[in-house]
Scaffold this motif. Structure first.
Motif, short mmCIF file in Angstrom:
data_model
loop_
_atom_site.label_atom_id
_atom_site.label_comp_id
_atom_site.label_asym_id
_atom_site.label_seq_id
_atom_site.Cartn_x
_atom_site.Cartn_y
_atom_site.Cartn_z
N PRO A 216 38.38 39.91 43.16
CA PRO A 216 38.21 39.76 44.61
C PRO A 216 39.00 38.56 45.11
N ARG A 217 39.89 38.80 46.08
CA ARG A 217 40.68 37.70 46.65
C ARG A 217 39.75 36.64 47.23
N PRO A 218 40.05 35.37 47.03
CA PRO A 218 41.32 34.78 46.61
C PRO A 218 41.48 34.62 45.10
N TYR A 219 40.56 35.16 44.28
CA TYR A 219 40.76 35.16 42.84
C TYR A 219 41.97 36.04 42.52
N THR A 220 42.60 35.79 41.38
CA THR A 220 43.74 36.60 40.95
C THR A 220 43.49 37.07 39.52
N THR A 221 44.33 37.98 39.07
CA THR A 221 44.26 38.47 37.69
C THR A 221 45.66 38.36 37.08
N PRO A 222 46.00 37.19 36.55
CA PRO A 222 47.35 37.00 36.01
C PRO A 222 47.60 37.73 34.69
N VAL A 223 46.53 38.14 33.99
CA VAL A 223 46.70 38.83 32.71
C VAL A 223 45.94 40.15 32.73
N ILE A 224 46.67 41.23 32.53
CA ILE A 224 46.11 42.55 32.29
C ILE A 224 46.79 43.05 31.02
N ASP A 225 46.04 43.17 29.95
CA ASP A 225 46.58 43.64 28.67
C ASP A 225 45.73 44.82 28.24
N TRP A 226 46.15 46.02 28.63
CA TRP A 226 45.38 47.23 28.40
C TRP A 226 46.15 48.22 27.55
N ASP A 227 45.46 48.79 26.59
CA ASP A 227 45.94 49.90 25.79
C ASP A 227 44.97 51.06 26.08
N LEU A 228 45.32 51.89 27.05
CA LEU A 228 44.42 52.90 27.59
C LEU A 228 44.22 54.09 26.65
N ARG A 229 43.42 53.84 25.62
CA ARG A 229 43.02 54.89 24.66
C ARG A 229 41.74 54.43 24.01
N PRO A 230 40.93 55.35 23.48
CA PRO A 230 39.71 54.93 22.79
C PRO A 230 40.03 53.94 21.68
N GLY A 231 39.37 52.80 21.71
CA GLY A 231 39.61 51.73 20.75
C GLY A 231 40.70 50.78 21.17
N ALA B 168 41.22 50.74 47.14
CA ALA B 168 41.40 51.76 48.19
C ALA B 168 42.61 51.42 49.07
N GLU B 169 42.74 50.16 49.43
CA GLU B 169 43.86 49.73 50.28
C GLU B 169 45.20 50.09 49.64
N LEU B 170 45.33 49.84 48.35
CA LEU B 170 46.57 50.15 47.66
C LEU B 170 46.76 51.66 47.53
N ALA B 171 45.71 52.37 47.14
CA ALA B 171 45.81 53.81 46.93
C ALA B 171 46.11 54.55 48.24
N GLU B 172 45.57 54.04 49.33
CA GLU B 172 45.78 54.67 50.63
C GLU B 172 47.09 54.23 51.29
N GLY B 173 47.85 53.40 50.59
CA GLY B 173 49.17 53.00 51.10
C GLY B 173 49.15 51.80 52.02
N GLY B 174 48.08 51.03 51.95
CA GLY B 174 47.98 49.84 52.79
C GLY B 174 48.87 48.73 52.26
N PRO B 175 48.78 47.56 52.88
CA PRO B 175 49.61 46.43 52.47
C PRO B 175 49.29 46.01 51.03
N VAL B 176 50.31 45.62 50.31
CA VAL B 176 50.17 45.19 48.93
C VAL B 176 50.09 43.67 48.92
N ALA B 177 49.11 43.13 48.21
CA ALA B 177 48.96 41.68 48.11
C ALA B 177 50.14 41.12 47.33
N SER B 178 50.56 39.94 47.70
CA SER B 178 51.63 39.29 46.95
C SER B 178 51.08 38.80 45.63
N ALA B 179 51.89 38.81 44.60
CA ALA B 179 51.47 38.33 43.30
C ALA B 179 51.28 36.82 43.35
N ALA B 180 50.24 36.37 42.70
CA ALA B 180 49.97 34.92 42.69
C ALA B 180 50.36 34.32 41.37
#
Length: 158
Positions: free
Chosen positions: A37-52, A146-158
């Protein structure tokens, strides 16, 4: 669902005016833009989208404090469902568990019913998550998704 599951579950839901395929793509490909939730950010996303597969995120507070979260994916059904837990590290190494999160992307009308359900091992964990601001925070991030999926403004990367 048993009464015990209901007693230890928190959830939010939102109708998003985009197809399940688009919502899922934004969820999986652009998480750094909506996960915290803004103003928090998520600088690291390390996902391997599979079981395990690894499910590692690092949220950062406005004061620069990092909040790492490490887990694994239990189930991935493209465009429909993602289940993740912090009960394990990659390689099925047990760790102190807090929750299992179940995210679903169900077609509804011309959009998607997005639901995030979080199951906890104890009533104490449910209360802790509520006190951490579960309903407000998870509702905010569902709105950002929802904002992103619906084509709304994209937040700038922090």
């Amino acid at each position: 669902m048993t009464d015990q599951n209901a007693a230890h579950e928190l959830s939010i839901t939102r109708l998003i005016e985009a197809s399940p395929e688009i919502v899922y793509e934004v969820w999986t490909q652009r998480a750094g833009e909506w996960w915290a939730p803004r103003p928090y950010t998520t600088p690291v996303i390390d996902w391997d989208l599979r079981p395990g597969g690894r499910a590692r995120t690092v949220m950062r507070s406005p004061d620069g404090t990092d909040m790492p979260h490490e887990g694994v994916f239990l189930e991935v059904v493209p465009h429909r469902k993602i289940v993740v837990t912090d009960a394990f590290k990659p390689g099925w190494i047990p760790q102190q568990a807090f929750m299992v999160a179940i995210f679903t992307f169900e077609p509804e009308g011309s959009g998607t019913r997005y639901t995030a359900r979080v199951r906890h091992w104890s009533e104490e964990a449910v209360q802790q998550h509520e006190q951490m601001g579960f309903h407000e925070g998870w509702s905010i991030v569902a709105g950002q998704l929802a904002e992103l999926a619906e084509g709304g403004p994209v937040a700038s990367a922090a």
